[in-house]
Every structure is written in structure tokens, then in C-alpha cells.
Design an enzyme around this catalytic site. Structure first.
Site, PDB file in Angstrom:
ATOM      1  N   CYS A 196      17.670   0.368  18.176  1.00  0.00           N
ATOM      2  CA  CYS A 196      18.026   1.195  19.330  1.00  0.00           C
ATOM      3  C   CYS A 196      16.835   1.392  20.258  1.00  0.00           C
ATOM      4  CB  CYS A 196      18.548   2.552  18.857  1.00  0.00           C
ATOM      5  SG  CYS A 196      20.229   2.520  18.197  1.00  0.00           S
TER       6      CYS A 196
ATOM      7  N   CYS B 138      -8.099  -9.568   9.294  1.00  0.00           N
ATOM      8  CA  CYS B 138      -7.037  -8.835   8.604  1.00  0.00           C
ATOM      9  C   CYS B 138      -6.961  -7.411   9.156  1.00  0.00           C
ATOM     10  CB  CYS B 138      -7.292  -8.798   7.094  1.00  0.00           C
ATOM     11  SG  CYS B 138      -8.823  -7.975   6.616  1.00  0.00           S
TER      12      CYS B 138
ATOM     13  N   ASP C 162       9.961  -7.582  -3.270  1.00  0.00           N
ATOM     14  CA  ASP C 162       8.729  -8.073  -2.643  1.00  0.00           C
ATOM     15  C   ASP C 162       8.528  -9.516  -3.084  1.00  0.00           C
ATOM     16  OD1 ASP C 162       6.034  -8.463  -1.640  1.00  0.00           O
ATOM     17  OD2 ASP C 162       5.872  -6.281  -1.599  1.00  0.00           O
TER      18      ASP C 162
ATOM     19  N   LYS D 158       3.829  -8.780  -7.232  1.00  0.00           N
ATOM     20  CA  LYS D 158       3.703  -7.336  -7.095  1.00  0.00           C
ATOM     21  C   LYS D 158       4.818  -6.589  -7.815  1.00  0.00           C
ATOM     22  CE  LYS D 158       1.043  -7.133  -2.804  1.00  0.00           C
ATOM     23  NZ  LYS D 158       0.994  -6.672  -1.393  1.00  0.00           N
TER      24      LYS D 158
ATOM     25  N   CYS E 262      25.580  -1.508  14.779  1.00  0.00           N
ATOM     26  CA  CYS E 262      25.138  -0.161  15.140  1.00  0.00           C
ATOM     27  C   CYS E 262      26.132   0.472  16.102  1.00  0.00           C
ATOM     28  CB  CYS E 262      23.735  -0.200  15.744  1.00  0.00           C
ATOM     29  SG  CYS E 262      23.123   1.406  16.311  1.00  0.00           S
TER      30      CYS E 262
ATOM     31  N   GLY F 210       0.794  -1.212   0.000  1.00  0.00           N
ATOM     32  CA  GLY F 210       0.000   0.000   0.000  1.00  0.00           C
ATOM     33  C   GLY F 210       0.826   1.260   0.000  1.00  0.00           C
TER      34      GLY F 210
ATOM     35  N   CYS G  47      18.920   3.630  15.224  1.00  0.00           N
ATOM     36  CA  CYS G  47      18.480   2.625  14.272  1.00  0.00           C
ATOM     37  C   CYS G  47      17.196   1.981  14.803  1.00  0.00           C
ATOM     38  CB  CYS G  47      19.571   1.576  14.037  1.00  0.00           C
ATOM     39  SG  CYS G  47      19.756   0.379  15.378  1.00  0.00           S
TER      40      CYS G  47
ATOM     41  N   ASN H 290      11.683 -13.165  -0.613  1.00  0.00           N
ATOM     42  CA  ASN H 290      11.594 -12.715   0.764  1.00  0.00           C
ATOM     43  C   ASN H 290      13.011 -12.433   1.276  1.00  0.00           C
ATOM     44  OD1 ASN H 290      11.086 -12.258   3.444  1.00  0.00           O
ATOM     45  ND2 ASN H 290      10.028 -14.187   3.820  1.00  0.00           N
TER      46      ASN H 290
END
Length: 431
Positions: free
Chosen positions: A256, A277, A131, A154, A335, A110, A253, A177
Site C-alpha cells: 500500500c 556489507c 531461511d 541457520k 489487498c 539478527g 499492507c 528461499n
């Protein structure tokens, strides 16, 4: 002199053999000298050409030429003229630079699909789309996708639509994925080598995913590579969302200050109820995508102020903003390494600035020996100030509150007098 008058009648196209209405010339208006079959065919050709001029007036111009490379450039300039107006108005220094940037969009749902469309219309140089999901009819309440694309992946459906919108943009799509081990390594390889110039990293990574697992995967990859990225999301009730700019080492990040689900190491799949949903509003997703792309343009083209964090609450039309510093005890070791690197860079830059800055002499000559001396001594200043509280390192007070006992104002008042104002003024004159 030969005068020809067009007359409408049925005409069959020689190529398609379909009946069309074309203009032909009546034999009554043709001189006898031109009554041969050759001349009649010539007149028919003239009639067809005359009709073409009426249908396509641009052919009447003598300057009309066949399209070539120059025409393609003119069409591109005409297509982007409203975007180039930002340069003429002084908003952007060089908008054409947008064609040199590469952006990776992870999640073409979306928010991600609308984000990719906006960047395509803005003329981005290259888009990488990631995707693993397929288009479903349940997605039709959102923007971008259409019912006839149901069943397509998609990224495949998005690439077809976006190429039609702007064929000048380069596209690279990956239907997998990113959270799996093999795909994660390939994902890292593409964002570190998939720019317009192969072998160079992308300019920005946009997270438009709908789950924490994918966000953590993007966070891990960008922390390891030192890649700047933007995170976005819409709440499950579809009436709020946010965007966040994450610069490894400089800003917080995703790990964090993780959400409770991530901090408690809860499998978010167990939180979803079967047959239920999440809510979805195209309005909220469009707003979040617009804010995201707006900050992408500001960051890439260096204009305006880029928000480190910008929220959106549709219920009160509230847009909170803030900046979050990185957590020194962040659970991501990369990080913490990026934080150390950033501190070293800051230390080097601050030393260079101190060396470059020279003390400015306001008045080199002071023939009169004028000096500025404070009327209040340091002892008097300390006495007028209150006690300084014991604060942690790095925190100071803007001002102190004086002791009330020392600076207390006495309650003594002047005794009331029955004398009139004129009598008091007369006493003052005699003083």
C-alpha cells in the site's frame, strides 16, 4: 552397640575404575564379631551410601521419589512460574494459553533468531522457521549463533539450540528461499495448514527478512490467505528499526505504501556494492526483536495495546508510532479484495449494533411539563459563527472563526476623570 568412624582413603570406582576418595571404616572400630568378609563388604557399601548422602542431601528426604509424569508437570510449572506470575498480577488473563499458539518466523538472522529464542523461552506452542542461509563467522557480532555452528544452515542450528532451551516447544524448519515459485507454494501451504492441529492456519507470521523481495512475497501470501502478520526491519546503518502489524483489509499492507525501491521496480541487488556489507549492531537488533515479541504476546494473549506501527531511532531514543489505513489503489489485487471484505463486515456489524442499542429513557414521567430550550436561536448561532470552508467529503471543522468586522470591538474608551476614588464611590451610592 557398634560405632563406626569414616576414614578417607583411595577408592576405585567399580564401574569406571577411576580412583576416587571415598570414606571406608577402619577395622579398629569394628567389633570382632563382624570381621567376616561378608560384614566388611556390607560396611563398605554402607560407607559408599553415607558418602552419597553427603554429596546429594536431597536423598536424605524420605519423600524423595523417582521422577515420573507428575514430576515432569511440576518441573514445567516451576520453569514457567515467573511467566505465570503475569496471571496472578492481573496482566494476562490466561498465560497458559500461549502453549496453544503457532507462530511462523521467516528469516532467522539478527532479528529472527532472537525473536525465535524469546518466543521459545515464553513457551510458545509451535514455531515454524524459514531461511535458506547458512551460519557464517561474520554473524558472530550478532546474538544467538555461536562459532561452532558455522557452516550449518541457520534453521538447523536454531532448532538444535532452541530444543535445548525448551523441549516442550514443537519445531518445524524449512531450509529454502520462499521467493522461488515452488517454494512459495509450499510456504503458503505450511502457513495455512501448519498449526499445532494439522490442517489449520498459523496464528501469526513474523517477517524478519533483510530484503524487499522476501517481504513482498510474504505480503502476497498473507493477502491471498487473509493471514495476519507482523513486519520488522533494521536500517542499513544499524541505528534504527521498526515493526508493523498488518491485518489484510483493515490496515495498510506492505504494497500500500511501498519503499521507493519497490515502487520504482528497481532490482535491489544492483544497489549493493561488491565488498561492502551493511552495518550490524546486536543492540539495535535486540531492541527491535524485543519490541516485536512484546507485541506478539500482547496480540496473542489479548492484553495491553498492540502497535500498528512502532519505529525506533537509536540516535535520539525516539519511538514514533502511527496507524496506516489501506490504500484503495493498492497494486496488490488481493489487498483490494480484502479491503472490500472488511468494509462488508464493518457494515454488517454496524447495523447489528444499531439494532441492539435501544433508546434509553431518562425520565419516563414528566408531570410538570419541563422542557429544555436553548437561549440562543439557530439564526443567532449561525450569525455568531464564521463561514464554513469547502472541504472534501468526510472532513469537518471543529469550529469556525467569526467575522472580525461584525464582532469587532470598538476602540472607544472612557475619558479620564480627575475625581478621586472616594468621590466616584459616593456618586455610585447616590445613584
Amino acid at each position: 552397640m557398634l560405632f563406626l568412624r569414616p576414614q578417607i582413603s583411595d577408592y576405585r570406582c567399580p564401574r569406571t575404575h577411576k580412583r576416587k576418595h571415598k570414606g571406608i571404616f577402619s577395622h579398629s572400630h569394628v567389633s570382632q564379631g563382624l570381621s567376616s568378609p561378608w560384614s566388611l563388604n556390607f560396611l563398605k557399601l554402607c560407607t559408599v551410601y553415607w558418602h552419597a548422602l553427603e554429596l546429594r542431601p536431597e536423598f536424605k528426604s524420605s519423600s524423595h521419589k523417582r521422577k515420573g509424569h507428575g514430576t515432569a508437570n511440576k518441573l514445567r510449572i516451576r520453569k514457567n512460574c515467573r511467566l505465570m506470575a503475569l496471571k496472578r498480577m492481573g496482566i494476562v488473563k490466561d498465560y497458559e494459553k500461549i502453549r496453544t499458539f503457532t507462530v511462523a518466523v521467516v528469516g532467522v538472522g539478527g532479528v529472527g533468531s532472537v525473536t525465535a529464542e524469546m518466543l521459545t523461552r515464553c513457551g510458545i506452542g509451535k514455531l515454524l522457521l524459514f531461511d535458506y542461509d547458512k551460519v557464517e563467522l561474520a554473524n558472530m557480532n550478532r546474538l544467538f549463533f555461536q562459532p561452532h555452528q558455522a557452516g550449518l544452515s541457520k534453521v538447523q542450528a536454531a532448532e538444535r539450540t532452541l530444543r535445548n532451551i525448551n523441549p516442550d516447544v514443537q519445531f518445524e524448519v524449512h531450509n529454502y528461499n520462499i521467493t522461488t515459485l515452488d517454494n512459495f507454494q509450499h510456504f503458503m501451504d505450511r502457513i495455512s495448514n501448519g498449526a499445532l492441529e494439522e490442517g489449520k492456519p498459523v496464528d501469526l507470521v513474523l517477517s524478519c527478512v533483510d530484503n524487499f523481495e522476501a517481504r513482498m512475497a510474504i505480503n502476497t501470501a498473507c493477502n491471498e490467505l487473509g493471514q495476519i502478520w507482523m513486519e520488522s526491519g533494521v536500517s542499513e546503518n544499524a541505528v534504527s528499526g521498526h515493526i508493523q502489524l498488518i491485518i489484510p483489509g483493515e490496515s495498510a499492507c506492505f504494497a500500500c505504501a511501498p519503499p521507493l525501491v519497490v515502487a520504482a521496480n528497481i532490482d535491489e541487488k544492483t544497489l549493493k556494492r561488491e565488498g561492502v556489507c551493511a552495518a550490524s549492531l546486536p543492540t539495535t537488533m535486540g531492541v527491535v526483536a524485543g519490541i516485536l515479541v512484546q507485541n506478539v504476546l500482547k496480540y496473542l494473549l489479548n492484553f495491553g495495546t498492540v502497535s500498528y506501527y512502532l519505529g525506533y531511532n537509536a540516535m535520539q531514543d525516539f519511538f514514533p508510532t502511527m496507524a496506516m489505513k489501506p490504500n484503495p489503489q493498492c497494486g496488490d489485487q488481493n489487498c483490494r479484495k480484502q479491503q472490500e471484505n472488511y468494509k462488508k463486515k464493518e457494515a454488517v456489524q454496524s447495523k447489528q449494533e444499531v439494532i441492539e442499542q435501544e433508546e434509553e429513557i431518562v425520565h419516563e414521567d414528566n408531570d410538570w411539563g419541563i422542557e429544555l430550550v436553548s437561549e440562543i436561536s439557530e439564526e443567532e448561532l449561525m450569525a455568531a459563527s464564521g463561514p464554513v470552508p469547502d472541504l472534501p467529503e468526510g472532513i469537518t471543522v471543529a469550529y469556525t472563526i467569526p467575522n472580525k468586522e461584525e464582532n469587532a470591538v470598538t476602540d472607544e474608551t472612557v475619558a479620564e476623570s480627575e475625581e478621586s476614588l472616594e468621590e466616584l464611590m459616593a456618586k455610585m451610592k447616590n445613584m
